[in-house]
Enzyme design. Structure first.
Site, PDB file in Angstrom:
ATOM      1  N   ARG A   1      31.121  65.477  65.178  1.00 28.34           N
ATOM      2  CA  ARG A   1      30.977  65.160  66.506  1.00 28.34           C
ATOM      3  C   ARG A   1      31.503  66.569  67.216  1.00 28.34           C
ATOM      4  NH1 ARG A   1      33.779  60.172  69.787  1.00 28.34           N
ATOM      5  NH2 ARG A   1      35.751  61.122  69.064  1.00 28.34           N
TER       6      ARG A   1
ATOM      7  N   HIS B   1      25.761  51.043  81.789  1.00 25.72           N
ATOM      8  CA  HIS B   1      25.957  49.925  80.865  1.00 25.72           C
ATOM      9  C   HIS B   1      25.360  48.521  81.443  1.00 25.72           C
ATOM     10  CE1 HIS B   1      26.837  48.346  77.078  1.00 25.72           C
ATOM     11  NE2 HIS B   1      27.422  47.315  78.000  1.00 25.72           N
TER      12      HIS B   1
ATOM     13  N   LEU C   1      31.715  59.931  73.474  1.00 25.43           N
ATOM     14  CA  LEU C   1      32.148  61.520  73.532  1.00 25.43           C
ATOM     15  C   LEU C   1      33.730  61.491  73.455  1.00 25.43           C
ATOM     16  CD1 LEU C   1      30.114  62.230  77.019  1.00 25.43           C
ATOM     17  CD2 LEU C   1      29.663  63.041  74.575  1.00 25.43           C
TER      18      LEU C   1
ATOM     19  N   ASN D   1      16.684  55.628  83.161  1.00 25.37           N
ATOM     20  CA  ASN D   1      17.789  56.023  84.236  1.00 25.37           C
ATOM     21  C   ASN D   1      17.997  57.434  84.783  1.00 25.37           C
ATOM     22  OD1 ASN D   1      19.583  53.537  84.894  1.00 25.37           O
ATOM     23  ND2 ASN D   1      19.222  53.029  82.808  1.00 25.37           N
TER      24      ASN D   1
HETATM   25  C1  GRF Z   1      19.956  51.524  79.577  1.00 22.69           C
HETATM   26  O1  GRF Z   1      20.152  49.888  79.762  1.00 22.69           O
HETATM   27  C2  GRF Z   1      21.351  51.868  79.833  1.00 22.69           C
HETATM   28  O2  GRF Z   1      22.158  50.827  80.793  1.00 22.69           O
HETATM   29  C3  GRF Z   1      22.016  51.739  78.408  1.00 22.69           C
HETATM   30  O3  GRF Z   1      20.939  52.402  77.603  1.00 22.69           O
HETATM   31  C4  GRF Z   1      19.761  51.848  78.376  1.00 22.69           C
HETATM   32  C5  GRF Z   1      18.992  53.146  78.386  1.00 22.69           C
HETATM   33  O4  GRF Z   1      17.654  53.152  78.973  1.00 22.69           O
HETATM   34  N1  GRF Z   1      23.230  52.646  78.403  1.00 22.69           N
HETATM   35  P1  GRF Z   1      16.854  54.350  79.606  1.00 22.69           P
HETATM   36  O5  GRF Z   1      16.706  55.221  78.466  1.00 22.69           O
HETATM   37  O6  GRF Z   1      17.482  54.814  80.800  1.00 22.69           O
HETATM   38  O7  GRF Z   1      15.451  53.883  79.990  1.00 22.69           O
END
Ligand code: GRF
Length: 205
Positions: free
Chosen positions: A66, A110, A94, A15
């Protein structure tokens, strides 16, 4: 002036790559990646970020609380004049302090249609529950697990022969598009928040 984006990762970073590439190609205009930060030194995404010429940093949790860990990240992001923070597979909830520090300008993605299946293994949870539709959600982060007002969602069908891998792959392809769209929307400031609802403003033309 370009909005400066920090991307926080813990893992493979697909991502992060989708966001960085959308910004580089001006599909998300008026933005630039200021820094990519991982809490894990072995996160695969770090190399992918470097390959793209992006600045990277690792802020390990070590034995820090944290709050101490977040303070280190905050000062790093402040020194890079970050406006928006995108969590992209960042595996730690966070605190309100962190979110407030950036005026609530913290996004998360997500792999489910929230509020269904928050937390780990969302795709496995979806299969186990037997839902026929799943998808992905980009939302403002708050101090709850995958909570916060929803910016955009998109759905995919769940097939009878799906495994966790095939469903995850179908959702991931959509995640990459949706995250860039959501970032574009918020960077342009083209929204209002009413309670939990993020409402797109009509343009004046
Ligand atoms: C993704 O499925 C995202 O939605 C979730 O964790 C995963 C991360 O994948 N929060 P990447 O590291 O972006 O490939």
């Amino acid at each position: 002036m370009n909005k400066r984006i920090a991307i926080l990762i813990s893992g493979r970073g697909s991502n992060m790559v989708a966001l960085a590439d959308a910004i580089a190609s001006r599909a998300v205009p008026n933005a630039q990646v200021a820094i990519v930060v991982s809490d894990k030194p072995n996160a695969g995404g770090l190399q992918l970020a470097s390959d793209r010429g992006l600045e990277t940093a690792v802020v390990e949790r070590r034995g820090l609380t944290r709050e101490e860990h977040e303070r280190e990240i905050i000062s790093l992001l402040r020194s890079h004049e970050v406006d928006w923070v995108c969590l992209a597979g960042y595996m730690r909830v966070l605190s309100p302090c962190f979110i407030d520090e950036f005026g609530g300008q913290v996004l998360n993605i997500h792999p489910s249609l929230l509020p269904a299946f928050p937390g780990l293994d969302a795709q496995r949870q979806a299969l186990a529950h037997g839902v026929k539709i799943s998808g992905c959600t980009v939302h403002f982060a708050d101090n709850t697990l995958d909570g916060g007002p929803i910016i955009l969602q998109r759905a995919v069908p769940v097939m009878d022969d799906d495994t966790e891998e095939t469903l995850s792959a179908r959702i991931l392809e959509l995640e990459h598009k949706l995250y860039a769209e959501a970032l574009q929307l918020v960077v342009e400031g083209n929204y209002e928040i009413a309670g939990r609802r993020v409402i797109r403003c009509r343009s004046n033309d």
